[in-house]
Scaffold this active site. Structure first.
Site, PDB file in Angstrom:
ATOM      1  CE1 TYR A   9      31.573  41.859  31.625  1.00 13.81           C
ATOM      2  CE2 TYR A   9      30.254  41.610  29.640  1.00 13.81           C
ATOM      3  CZ  TYR A   9      31.388  41.312  30.368  1.00 13.81           C
ATOM      4  OH  TYR A   9      32.340  40.477  29.845  1.00 13.81           O
ATOM      5  CE1 TYR A  11      39.302  37.476  27.431  1.00 13.73           C
ATOM      6  CE2 TYR A  11      40.869  37.780  25.636  1.00 13.73           C
ATOM      7  CZ  TYR A  11      39.827  38.260  26.413  1.00 13.73           C
ATOM      8  OH  TYR A  11      39.310  39.485  26.167  1.00 13.73           O
ATOM      9  CE  LYS A  66      35.483  40.525  31.490  1.00 15.61           C
ATOM     10  NZ  LYS A  66      35.371  40.600  30.035  1.00 15.61           N
ATOM     11  CB  SER A  71      38.207  41.775  28.474  1.00 16.43           C
ATOM     12  OG  SER A  71      37.140  41.008  27.999  1.00 16.43           O
TER      13      SER A  71
END
Lengths: 304, 304, 304, 304
Positions: free
Chosen positions: A189, A240, A66, A63
């Site tokens: 992705y 998160y 991102k 992640s």
């Protein structure tokens, strides 16, 4: 404080935590990594990089990618267009939850939960076609590491376990919030998440966020204002459903990945990256968060 | 930039927004206030206060009081005890929602949503008995304004419209997360929210958060670490379900109230307070947020 | 089949299940009851009552009272007025959940979850003042048992553990869906739930639902249409979040209570009541549901 | 009452409602149908069929197919295996919601919401391979209409608008609750929904549910117990989030489809089908529900 001594001291402090938590288990290629490994690197505004532990070992960024795709979309596109498709609020839910997405009719809460990152990737596909190629070109240039690549085994493993992300993407498509074919967006992705980088590569690539949007060659990737805003989103949404706790304990913007890495930014000063694969129950590296906690305590470089 | 000129320029910039939005309508005493009023004040670390507009006009602080009660509990009590009863994560929901509270079995997400603030008040009642008296004593000392008081009409009006907060409190009590009688906690909570302060009073009273926890007399209210942590919670949770957007646009910790006030902190520099009663749909002052946006843009004092 | 033999056989069949599950533990007065006790009674349209096991032992009716208060409100009032305040849909949630109540803005899903029953009690207070007195007068007349009464120890115990119901009631009040003072409604609600009745009392009192709305003296309590509709609500909503399973296994309308009782109706034929205090995880009597399952299997009297 | 006169009277009664509501608009092929059309048919246990209005006009059965696939799975398989994968409780949510599915970790609430029907189709694919072929063979035999077929235009239109159902299916797959490939299950599901039948076809095909599980040739499709249980699920879950209201008003098991059809069962007596494409906001035919309300009122054949 001397940075080399600082890094050495952090390595000592977190030693008892190495191996705590457990590596991400939903992808076999990630589950095999020894959770006790640890590395840390820091890059200052002059571009000098120091590290300790396994700071040159590559790992799956997951992640953390991102942050870079968001920056590339903001660099290449139209802010307003993106923010109509994705919000900027913390989610109060797990990173792959569909609940809030239904409540808010297909508009993800922020670009760092999976659903939001899928819309960002969708934007980057619209802008650049080969989104992963665009991302790799940027990362190779900034890190100075021409060997950065997608780990194809991890990508294949993630694609094979992609039902949740497929559900998220089709769900957004059902609300009209997907421009490119679901299969294309998912493929891009997954490949972005499967890029391998070391702590050294990460701090070099993320330094523009500490440097008001400037790339290492002095050109502007994003405006100063955009760089601040990416930092703000990292602080409120980057770890998160533990972003509040991370801000409370560590006090600087950070973005974590389930590969065990975290990229953190001290605006106007430096970029820091840590890596240790043992994760807590919310998906953040146990030793990594502790290392950053020590880092801001010892330096006093919290933004607060 | 000269601060007086800065404040004057902000007053000019936000003039077109004065009157936008609408005053909180669920309490008659608040609904009567002219939504077009506006004031701003700033206090630097030396304690100098400057203001513009109606910066000396008293208004109902409402949820801004939650910052001070949290600080008093942390100052007087045991951090760990509090954090077992309330979380530190953004909520992703409206400020008075019960949904997440049920999902998380009576533990509020953070101290700045109503449910969390009710547990903080409950702690302060346990510590100090007369929680509102304790709070007023602190605010009077810091602001240098001995006339600070509860607006009894507002308090009575809130108590008469208190069903939602009674529901929240009984709900937490049903999970064993309430130590004192519900009626006592509610009464204290309502009275704290009904305190009247001006922008001048607020920046003086909140300055310890910019000053590493030090009160105006140089004594320590909370530790440096605690001050940073309160700032972190303000940034991630201080403006209801718009905290992400506030961090994105304004970039400093802030706590808003439905009376139209916002207290914001530039760590190590200053405290800023704005007031304008017209609220957006998420409960934050329209002209107030805009004023703080101009403030950080013009000064470059975002934490990011 | 001979009914006495039928009841005897059911007693034998459920013997191994007596003591399974556990008595409701949130009210000390209920938790003390031996979970292995069991009784069953049946009343046919001629008013003849047969029973087996402890069919004459009184127990706390708890939520079974909700059937009777609903009937009294429909008998005395205006259907449309009630159905504007409460829905008729199964809830898909626990009986005391606040989640759906917030989602649907203070309108409970049906009259048999706690929130809905509180609105029905509120209506009965508006109609009759002393709602519990009205209910007791009806139950005494129908059961022929003038000694029916509120168990004051249970009522006091429930009132002392009433935070969840207070939360529900204040929450509805915050949406304007409460006519009488919260304290009054709660007091009446708790007293209704704390009435003690035996299986014999219950089948006599509920027989009007099998008899098209007619009381034992031949007068009409509710219309034939209303009786059918109460039966429909019992089938779809009468056993908490197990109504679908109860319809699937048992196949007749039934209303359970956490005291371990269940009142069930075979429209046009009979009323049946069972009692055994051991509850499953959804709050229904383990041996009681099994007994009704055997009952409809052996008689073929499912409505399906 | 004479059935022909009864049907005629119902046609008259519902005339003012024809055209109320609106045809399903998310599938162009369905949106083109005149919402004012209306038909009704009834089949008694002897197999005689009567009808009125456009009772022989074919329409898209949509979700009514879910009753038949469930019966075929129960007929051919293992009840327990199915009920481990799907519940039997009303959902309290829209028919295509993902919220509850996440809360209950990939186990749909019941076989008649989309997620649950997708698991039933998945089971039928495992049992029969060509699930739609199996279903058509059954329907042709029971209806005596060898021309029953899938409307390929509707199927293609649904497949092209299938993102929500793809999201549901991938979501269940992410919890391990899908045995066959998502694409296969979706294709079969969409084709089953796109079968065209008339009211006459439907009552003949559904008569086994009124006849204790017996097919028209006297053979057993499902056991008497299974037939009752399917009826129970129709009553509690057959009309989306209006099942409670349908039970309250109409009082017999029924399954609706967004094509405007409803199949209803009077156990031990008859099957009834109505069709009128104008839907209410919960997806049930306005004139269809009204017709069934008149039907049970005039005949007294409610199960309650």
């Amino acid at each position: 404080m001397d940075l080399d001594r600082l890094l050495g001291r952090i390595v000592d402090e977190v030693a008892p935590l190495r191996g705590a938590g457990s590596a991400a288990d939903y992808i076999p290629a990630l589950a095999r990594v020894d959770p006790g490994r640890f590395g840390i690197a820091i890059a200052d505004l002059d571009g000098r990089v120091r590290g300790a532990g396994e700071w040159e070992a590559p790992f799956s960024v997951q992640s953390i990618s991102k942050v870079f795709t968001l920056a590339l979309v903001l660099a290449g596109g139209d802010d307003e267009s993106l923010w109509r498709r994705v919000g900027r609020e913390p989610s109060g839910n797990a990173f792959n939850s569909l609940v809030q997405l239904e409540h808010e009719r297909g508009i993800p809460r922020n670009p760092f939960i999976n659903a939001g990152a899928l819309t960002v990737t969708d934007e980057l596909v619209s802008l650049a076609g080969d989104a992963t190629g665009e991302l790799l070109a940027f990362l190779r240039a900034e890190s100075g590491n021409p060997d950065l690549r997608v780990d194809e085994e991890v990508a294949a493993s993630e694609a094979a376990h992609g039902d949740r992300n497929l559900a998220l993407t089709h769900f957004m498509a059902s609300y009209g919030n997907m421009r490119n074919p679901v299969a294309t967006v998912l493929d891009q992705y997954v490949r972005q998440c499967s890029i391998e980088m070391s702590c050294r590569d990460l701090v070099r690539s993320g330094l523009f966020l500490a440097a008001r949007g400037e790339r290492r060659d002095g050109s502007e990737l994003v405006t100063r204002r955009q760089a601040k805003r990416i930092n703000a989103i990292m602080l409120t949404c980057g770890t998160y459903d533990a972003a509040g706790d991370f801000a409370y304990r560590v006090g600087i913007p950070g973005k974590s990945g389930v590969g065990g890495g975290i990229l953190a930014i001290v605006p106007g000063r430096c970029a820091v990256a840590v890596w240790s694969p043992g994760l807590d129950e919310r998906g953040n590296s146990v030793a990594g968060v502790a290392a950053l906690d020590h880092f801001t305590t010892l330096t006093g470089w919290s933004v607060f």
